[in-house]
Write a protein that holds these residues in place. Structure first.
Motif, PDB file in Angstrom:
ATOM      1  N   TYR A 358      56.341  81.195 -53.198  1.00  9.78           N
ATOM      2  CA  TYR A 358      57.382  80.464 -52.468  1.00  9.78           C
ATOM      3  C   TYR A 358      58.375  79.901 -53.486  1.00  9.78           C
ATOM      4  O   TYR A 358      58.146  79.957 -54.686  1.00  9.78           O
ATOM      5  N   TRP A 359      59.412  79.250 -52.975  1.00  5.31           N
ATOM      6  CA  TRP A 359      60.359  78.568 -53.884  1.00  5.31           C
ATOM      7  C   TRP A 359      59.652  77.449 -54.635  1.00  5.31           C
ATOM      8  O   TRP A 359      60.138  76.952 -55.639  1.00  5.31           O
ATOM      9  N   ASP A 360      58.474  77.090 -54.192  1.00  4.57           N
ATOM     10  CA  ASP A 360      57.676  76.059 -54.857  1.00  4.57           C
ATOM     11  C   ASP A 360      57.560  76.335 -56.364  1.00  4.57           C
ATOM     12  O   ASP A 360      57.571  75.429 -57.186  1.00  4.57           O
ATOM     13  N   GLU A 490      62.456  71.289 -43.029  1.00  3.57           N
ATOM     14  CA  GLU A 490      62.211  72.280 -41.973  1.00  3.57           C
ATOM     15  C   GLU A 490      62.113  71.650 -40.585  1.00  3.57           C
ATOM     16  O   GLU A 490      61.843  72.349 -39.611  1.00  3.57           O
ATOM     17  N   LYS A 602      61.374  66.094 -43.102  1.00  3.03           N
ATOM     18  CA  LYS A 602      60.041  66.495 -43.543  1.00  3.03           C
ATOM     19  C   LYS A 602      59.855  66.244 -45.039  1.00  3.03           C
ATOM     20  O   LYS A 602      58.801  65.807 -45.484  1.00  3.03           O
ATOM     21  N   GLN A 603      60.862  66.562 -45.826  1.00  2.00           N
ATOM     22  CA  GLN A 603      60.764  66.443 -47.290  1.00  2.00           C
ATOM     23  C   GLN A 603      62.174  66.310 -47.846  1.00  2.00           C
ATOM     24  O   GLN A 603      63.132  66.552 -47.123  1.00  2.00           O
TER      25      GLN A 603
HETATM   26  C1  BGC Z   1      57.314  73.285 -47.103  1.00  2.00           C
HETATM   27  C2  BGC Z   1      58.036  74.335 -47.908  1.00  2.00           C
HETATM   28  C3  BGC Z   1      57.052  74.963 -48.869  1.00  2.00           C
HETATM   29  C4  BGC Z   1      55.820  75.487 -48.143  1.00  2.00           C
HETATM   30  C5  BGC Z   1      54.746  75.986 -49.097  1.00  2.00           C
HETATM   31  C6  BGC Z   1      56.125  73.926 -46.396  1.00  2.00           C
HETATM   32  O1  BGC Z   1      55.437  72.976 -45.676  1.00  2.00           O
HETATM   33  O2  BGC Z   1      58.178  72.722 -46.146  1.00  2.00           O
HETATM   34  O3  BGC Z   1      59.094  73.736 -48.624  1.00  2.00           O
HETATM   35  O4  BGC Z   1      57.669  76.008 -49.551  1.00  2.00           O
HETATM   36  O5  BGC Z   1      55.253  74.450 -47.382  1.00  2.00           O
HETATM   37  O6  BGC Z   1      54.319  74.960 -49.945  1.00  2.00           O
END
Ligand code: BGC
Length: 759
Positions: A358-360, A490, A602-603
């Protein structure tokens, strides 16, 4: 503040007392990994209670056919699942004909699990009363070797505490495994041939569709009371399960140990025809070394890791335990040796999120690996995306983009998109910006200026071309706009002009233009090669400049504030603190439409931009935006508290920064999101590291120089960390009255609180 059933200790995670409802949580928390493979802390012996079995191999996945209600053009055909692999850890024991099963035995006493993070060793001990005349004591030690990635070791000690114990030992490989998150309940593996002799068993399996070959092997021997080594086991094969079986009797007071070596040899590194030979080699070398010496080598490898990455916190064991747990898990998940591998949000601890990239990785993980390892590790993470550029271009083409525009997938294993919720797959495109940002961040931190001309520029150009085509000029706004996106938050979908995404796009265009000019000037031959490969036209630079200079950003009409998106002020802006505690987390209690209509974040979204581009905004502006957005943030992504911890520390709000630090660092240990059973939040663990180093340590690279602006939370009497800055190990020791910075390279210029440090 949440409290955990786990004991506080600076180097260990300790669970005492057996409680069946905690088994699945502990299976996640005590997980082991060595970068090559990993497994949940499932019991070796049979357990009839609730359990989530999991063994995983880095890079081995299955393309599970997509399951959606309404198919949308552009959806990927599959979701790549990290696969539950055949498990080699099973050691089932019958004592006097009764199965040893902690769920059914008369009494479980002195139960203890311990994860020694310094040594990388997991131990579990208990006494079990099987019937009125039989009680046994067990102590199990397990580790996955850092030295030999394909080797795991179990040392299972049993003592007859009361009465004699006639043991029937069944040490096995279990090929009958399933993924809990399978979409269609399809089988993911087919088993080919098996091999079993008294001392050795192996199972050759192949994943369906992806055709990964895996040989799961195991070897068991018994060390008896008088120190005899006994490898004479009978082998048996039954329904996908290969066993090594032995009867052994213990008189009251007598003990024995079962030692098991096991692991995987894979087709990614070996010829299938040589599988058995390779597995036999690993086993034979392990036997020659012996359990004790394998453990010492493994501990030495951990000592080496800690010598570069430990963070010490004085006066607060809870915080100390937490940061070490995070650093430990990150090292268990990824070692940077293989550019095909990446860091899944759950690492080797669960199935959720598909174990993919992921972008993580770019936004959260790269800073940790960049500063605690050799720079080749972070470079491998960047190379992973470079190697997948063609797939990112194909992905963009599927969605109608042209001319080499690249859209990296939201989730991937091999470069292909495998996420299938339109509002994320097609719209959460900010991920592209994080990949570009990571390239910038890598060069800024490591000083390695060779990456961009060699690989990075192609990625940057692909991304810049994507943004160019994704925006359009609004006659009404007289500016470039970006419609139909989802930001990092999100809890808003399909919005227009997400400030963060627009800002990133603008930055990418400007940064890429600078890099194009730099490579053209400094490496003209390479640039000519690239220009022909990329079908480059200088007019693109003008186009990027036009878009970047006329990008639209939503703003508050009266206050000096960027708005998260168009129309954000129409929401009912009630702070999250007013939400009922029973309704938190809202994603487990509210309908989706209610979440979307709400103002809850959410974040970090706007604040993610303030984190990435901290030098673009002054402290007053950060304060205004933090005060506006944080109260609306519910922090329901594990990636949220860390960014807020860093920004709060920057604002000098140490109490708040400390609270966020505990939340990010103890997310799994204290199970804040009530989901630790599913696995650990590995990628957010890198955010925990950032909250100490970048937050409390105030580490930043400005104009090629390392700046450290430490701030000590009042709960701590001191803290110390190490970073590898451009090949120099810099040690920072912060106390209430002074900061000591040490580095062997006396020529390295380091600033502390804005003043050059005499090294
Ligand atoms: C987050 C995303 C993240 C994904 C995997 C999601 O809950 O909103 O930003 O990439 O989890 O960690």
């Amino acid at each position: 503040m949440k409290s955990s059933y786990l004991k506080i200790d600076p180097w260990k995670i300790i669970e005492e007392d057996f409680s069946p409802e905690k088994v699945m949580s502990s299976e996640s928390i005590f997980s082991l990994g060595n970068g090559t493979m990993g497994q949940r802390a499932n019991f070796e012996e049979f357990y009839s209670g609730a359990t989530f079995q999991g063994s995983y191999i880095g890079g081995v996945y299955y393309p599970d056919k997509t399951r959606v209600g309404w198919w949308k053009n552009g959806y990927p055909e599959y979701f790549a699942k990290v696969l539950n692999a055949p498990s080699w850890i099973g050691i089932h024991i019958n004592v006097n004909g009764v199965p040893l099963d902690l769920n059914t035995c008369t009494e479980v006493a002195k139960f203890k699990r311990e994860l020694d993070m310094q040594k990388g060793l997991y131990t579990r001990s208990f006494e079990a009363q099987l019937n009125p005349s039989c009680r046994i004591g067990v102590e199990v030690k397990r580790f996955l070797s850092l030295d030999e990635g394909a080797l795991g070791v179990i040392h299972y000690f049993i003592k007859a505490l009361q009465g004699e114990a006639n043991l029937h030992i069944d040490s096995f490989i279990d090929g009958q495994i399933k993924n809990q998150d399978s979409n269609w309940d399809d089988p993911f593996w087919e088993h080919k041939n098996t091999s079993h002799s008294n001392a050795f068993i192996s199972l050759h399996s192949k994943t369906l569709k992806t055709r990964f070959d895996v040989c799961t092997y195991a070897n068991t021997y018994l060390v008896t009371a008088n120190e005899d080594f006994n490898s004479e086991f009978c082998s048996q094969e039954k329904e996908g399960r290969l066993s090594q079986i032995k009867e052994h009797s213990l008189a009251e007071g007598e003990a024995c140990s079962i030692v098991k070596f096991g692991g995987y040899v894979t087709g990614m590194h070996h010829e299938v025809s040589g599988f058995e030979k390779e597995a036999q080699r690993i086993v034979s070398e392990a036997k020659t070394s012996g359990y004790e010496s394998l453990l010492i080598n493994h501990q030495n490898a951990w000592a080496n890791i800690w010598s570069h990455s430990d963070i010490k916190i004085e006066g607060d064991d809870k915080a100390q335990q937490a940061i070490r747990f995070n650093i430990f898990q990150l090292n268990q998940t990824y070692n940077g040796k293989d550019a095909h591998l990446n860091i899944g949000p759950k690492g080797f601890t669960g199935e959720k999120y598909g174990g993919s990239t992921y972008w993580d990785t770019e936004a959260y993980c790269i800073p940790f690996y960049m500063a605690t390892k050799d720079q080749s590790v972070a470079r491998n993470l960047l190379k992973y995306r470079y190697d997948q550029l063609d797939k990112a271009i194909e992905n963009a083409e599927k969605l109608g983009f042209k001319n080499g525009a690249a859209l990296y997938p939201m989730v991937t294993m091999n470069g292909e998109e495998c996420h299938n919720e339109w509002e994320i797959t097609f719209e959460e495109i900010h991920r592209n910006g994080a990949i570009a940002f990571a390239i910038f961040n890598y060069e800024r931190f490591t000083g390695d200026s060779s990456y961009i001309p060699e690989m990075g520029l192609e990625v940057l150009v692909g991304i810049a071309r994507f943004w160019t085509q994704r925006v359009h000029y609004s006659q009404h706004k007289k500016a470039y706009v970006m419609l139909g996106v989802t930001g990092p938050n999100e809890y808003e979908n399909n919005i227009n002009n997400n400030w963060y995404t627009n800002y990133l796009a603008q930055w990418c265009l400007k940064y890429t233009a600078l890099q194009v000019e730099k490579v053209a000037k400094e490496s003209s031959i390479r640039f000519q090669e690239l220009a022909s490969k990329l079908n480059w036209k200088d007019s693109e630079l003008d186009q990027w400049e036009t878009i970047a200079s006329q990008m639209y950003f939503p703003k508050h009409p009266e206050q000096d504030l960027f708005l998260q998106q168009d129309g954000f002020l129409d929401k009912e802006l009630i702070p999250a603190a007013a939400l009922l505690i029973e309704e938190r987390p809202i994603n487990q209690h509210w309908s989706w439409d209610r979440i979307l209509r709400s103002p809850y974040i959410k974040q970090a979204d706007v604040l993610q931009g303030f984190y990435f581009f901290q030098d673009h905004f002054d402290e007053k502006s950060l304060k205004r935006h933090f005060d506006f957005y944080e109260p609306l943030t519910v922090h329901e992504s594990s990636l949220s508290p860390c960014v807020h911890a860093i920004l709060a520390a920057r604002l000098g709000r140490m109490e708040q920064a400390y609270a966020f630090y505990l939340q990010t660092s103890r997310l799994d240990l204290d199970d804040y999101n009530k989901e630790v059973e599913e696995g650990l939040h590995i990628t957010s663990m890198a955010g925990t590291w950032m909250s100490i180093v970048e937050g409390f340590g105030g580490v930043q690279v400005i104009d090629d120089h390392l700046h450290i602006n430490p701030k000590l939370p009042k709960q701590w009497t001191g803290f110390a960390f190490k970073i590898n800055f451009r090949g120099n190990l810099v040690e920072v020791n912060v106390k209430s009255d002074q900061t000591i910075i040490q580095c062997k390279n006396k020529d390295l210029v380091i600033y502390c609180d804005g003043v050059v440090v005499k090294n």
